[in-house]
Scaffold this active site. Structure first.
Site, mmCIF file in Angstrom:
data_model
loop_
_atom_site.group_PDB
_atom_site.id
_atom_site.type_symbol
_atom_site.label_atom_id
_atom_site.label_comp_id
_atom_site.label_asym_id
_atom_site.label_seq_id
_atom_site.Cartn_x
_atom_site.Cartn_y
_atom_site.Cartn_z
ATOM 1 C CG HIS A 237 3.381 -14.149 5.289
ATOM 2 N ND1 HIS A 237 4.454 -15.017 6.609
ATOM 3 C CD2 HIS A 237 2.538 -14.615 5.600
ATOM 4 C CE1 HIS A 237 3.146 -14.919 7.454
ATOM 5 N NE2 HIS A 237 1.762 -14.330 6.367
ATOM 6 N NE ARG A 259 3.671 -12.106 11.595
ATOM 7 C CZ ARG A 259 2.851 -11.206 11.203
ATOM 8 N NH1 ARG A 259 2.888 -9.852 12.150
ATOM 9 N NH2 ARG A 259 2.374 -11.482 9.217
#
Ligand SMILES: Cc1cc2nc3c(=O)[nH]c(=O)nc-3n(C[C@H](O)[C@H](O)[C@H](O)COP(=O)(O)OP(=O)(O)OC[C@H]3O[C@@H](n4cnc5c(N)ncnc54)[C@H](O)[C@@H]3O)c2cc1C
Length: 576
Positions: A237, A259
């Site tokens: 991640h 994001r």
């Protein structure tokens, strides 16, 4: 040595989304069955399903479709997924999320018109990630836990499975466990067993999964000589919290929705660098963003702790604080202002796409053994989409529960364990008590560095060969390292020792499979083989323990629904 014995019809190893769904479905399918859930931790408090932040992928809303979710899953997985498994995942997710709301009692966030809100997640062509704020897993696992508590389902909490014990004919007889509270061994005889211990790549310097996960399930499956697929595929991640070396918070994940919502990544020179790597910028898939951050780190353009920054302030601090309350609180606890300032992040090992080879009905090669959740393989191929993890565990956990209940109807009876295997596994689990105490933590640290440096975000032959030699040396030293405290009651050093042994065994398989795959595909990136290879002739790796050695074979991907270059989307505009 006395072993306590217990007989049950269905034994479920793990109490995450897969394990609890399996228990509920098996009970519903046949309430007369005796069902036992065993977990290393406390029911509902352990494992990663509880830690799910972002949400649950499901094609519910107008404009989306199962076909679109499927294409995103296949393309995200770089055409490596087992297409029948991926199709089952995306199609069954629809009924499963409705079940979560209407039968299990979860409340997910809604749009003003009452429909379920889907948030944006990277790598997806539609905002389909259903969620409860940014702490979705707590909602899911708490409600599942309450439903299990309300039924006559036996719980073996703080029970560690140490070995899957076959009968003499190779069918599964049961599981050898340690009752961690008393330190006693317990053999649980079962007609059907579900392996749902949740994988968890905790052998990397930076990692997100819960501390109770140490690849035990896959290590047990390996010793049973079961085939393991896609073992090189470790998902990093991109945004693990970097809070310094002395806190367990380092490595824990800051969710993808940051994001997705428009967060920026800046290097140490305050340059928004994603444009240098991918036109999708911060919304590129996890593998791409992780490599970009890693490249910035290797180039030395880093923050004080050696990572990069995530910045959300341009989206409005009040808005960020409202939308991402859980993340903002977590960062504040560690001294960072996510809503209005900068937070240091680093790629962190998050999810394991590899696992036990299984069919769509969760059956494995071993008669009587089933697998679901992160211990299973094939659904995600080379890359898991954010939001497909908890969908995977709940979908296939439910399927496994239904199937095991039916399977027992057709294959009734308990089987006697092979006494030779049982004795050997008892010796194996007690091995550290026969050695002089040593520095276990130093060995663990060595493994974390070795995997991060040489089998991590970017790999190459020399590094992986070095890693295999290092893992062999660590394991050899581990076998000579004992533990000082001989009291077996809640002896966490004993369990750390067992954790490290499982991690060494699976780390070696990851390195061997990664060495075998001589291309760069999804989460697996080799600086000495940059090309992805021909998609139409894609192959996946299968690792299997033979007598004294590990075989890594390759098998062709079967394109049963769609071939590379094709799409299932009928509308060519929507397909773009
Ligand atoms: C921080 C974080 C955030 C995430 N966010 C998302 C997200 O937003 N969306 C998404 O789709 N996915 C997300 N995931 C991934 C998701 O959590 C997993 O894919 C999924 O929950 C795995 O479910 P599981 O049932 O297979 O395993 P888990 O939920 O991890 O449960 C494993 C169980 O096995 C038990 N166990 C382990 N070893 C043993 C043993 N030897 N004996 C007995 N029991 C054992 C554990 O104690 C635990 O009960 C996230 C993961 C993390 C770590």
């Amino acid at each position: 040595m006395t072993i306590e014995r217990l007989k049950t019809d269905i034994l479920i190893l793990g109490s995450g989304g897969a394990g609890l769904f399996a228990a509920l479905h098996a009970h519903k399918a046949n309430p007369d069955l005796d069902i036992t859930v065993a977990a290393k931790g406390l029911l509902g408090k352990c494992g990663c399903t509880r830690m799910v932040q972002g949400g649950y992928n499901v094609a519910l809303n107008p404009g989306d479709s199962i076909e679109r979710h499927f294409m995103d899953t296949i393309e995200g997985g770089k055409w490596l997924p087992h297409q029948e498994l991926a199709w089952t995942l995306v199609s069954t997710a629809v009924e499963r999320v409705l079940e979560l709301e209407n039968e299990i009692g979860c409340f997910f966030d809604r749009n003003p018109d009452g429909t379920l809100h889907g948030k944006a997640f990277a790598g997806q062509s539609f905002d389909r990630t259903v969620h409860k704020g940014d702490l979705t897993g707590i909602e899911i696992i708490n409600r599942l836990m309450e439903q299990v508590w309300a039924r006559p389902i036996r719980r073996l909490e703080e029970h560690r499975a140490v070995a899957l014990i076959p009968a003499k004919d190779g069918a599964l007889a049961g599981v050898l466990m340690i009752d961690m509270r008393s330190g006693a061994f317990r053999f649980v005889s079962a007609q059907a067993v579900l392996l749902a211990t949740g994988g968890g790549p905790t052998m990397y310097r930076y990692h997100t999964p819960s501390g109770d996960k140490s690849m035990d399930g896959l290590a047990m499956a390996l010793r049973l000589k079961l085939p393991l697929r896609d073992m090189e595929m470790v998902q990093f991640h991109p945004t693990g919290l970097l809070a310094g070396p002395d806190t367990r918070m380092t490595g824990t994940v800051l969710e993808e929705g940051l994001r997705g919502a428009g967060g920026h990544l800046l290097n140490g020179a305050m340059h928004r660098f994603m444009a240098d790597y991918d036109p999708k910028l911060e919304r590129a898939t996890r593998d791409v963003v992780s490599r970009a951050i890693y490249a910035e780190m290797r180039a030395g353009r880093t923050t004080p702790h050696g990572g990069v920054y995530i910045k959300m302030a341009h989206l409005g601090p009040a808005n960020v604080a409202k939308e991402f309350k859980g993340m903002v609180d977590r960062c504040r606890d560690c001294g960072f202002d996510l809503a209005g300032g900068l937070v240091e992040v680093v790629p962190t090992a998050h999810y394991f796409m590899g696992g036990v080879v299984c069919d769509v009905d969760a059956a494995t090669e071993c008669f009587g053994l089933f697998v679901a959740g992160e211990d299973a393989s094939g659904m995600h191929g080379a890359n898991r989409l954010g939001g497909n993890g908890v969908a995977n565990s709940t979908v296939f956990g439910g399927i496994a529960g239904d199937v095991m209940a039916r399977w027992i109807g057709k294959n009734p009876g308990h089987r006697a364990p092979n006494p030779d295997v049982l004795d050997a596994e008892l010796d194996r689990a007690q091995h550290p008590f026969s050695r002089r105490p040593g520095n276990l933590n130093a060995l663990r640290e060595k493994l974390l560095d070795c995997m991060w440096d040489d089998v991590g975000v970017v790999r190459h032959r020399a590094g992986m060969e070095r890693a295999i030699a290092t893992i062999d040396a660590i394991e050899a030293e581990l076998l000579e390292t004992g533990i000082a405290d001989r009291d077996r009651r809640f002896n966490l050093t004993w369990h750390d020792w067992l954790n490290l042994r499982s991690l060494c065994e699976i780390s070696r398989i990851i390195a061997l499979a990664a060495l075998r795959r001589e291309n760069s595909c999804g989460a697996h990136y080799r600086s000495d083989f940059l090309e992805p290879g021909d998609l139409a002739t894609s192959r996946f790796t299968v690792a299997r323990q033979k007598d004294g050695w590990i075989e890594i074979a390759e098998e062709p991907v079967l394109f049963t629904h769609v071939k590379p270059g094709e799409t299932l989307l009928r509308d060519p505009i929507a397909a773009e």
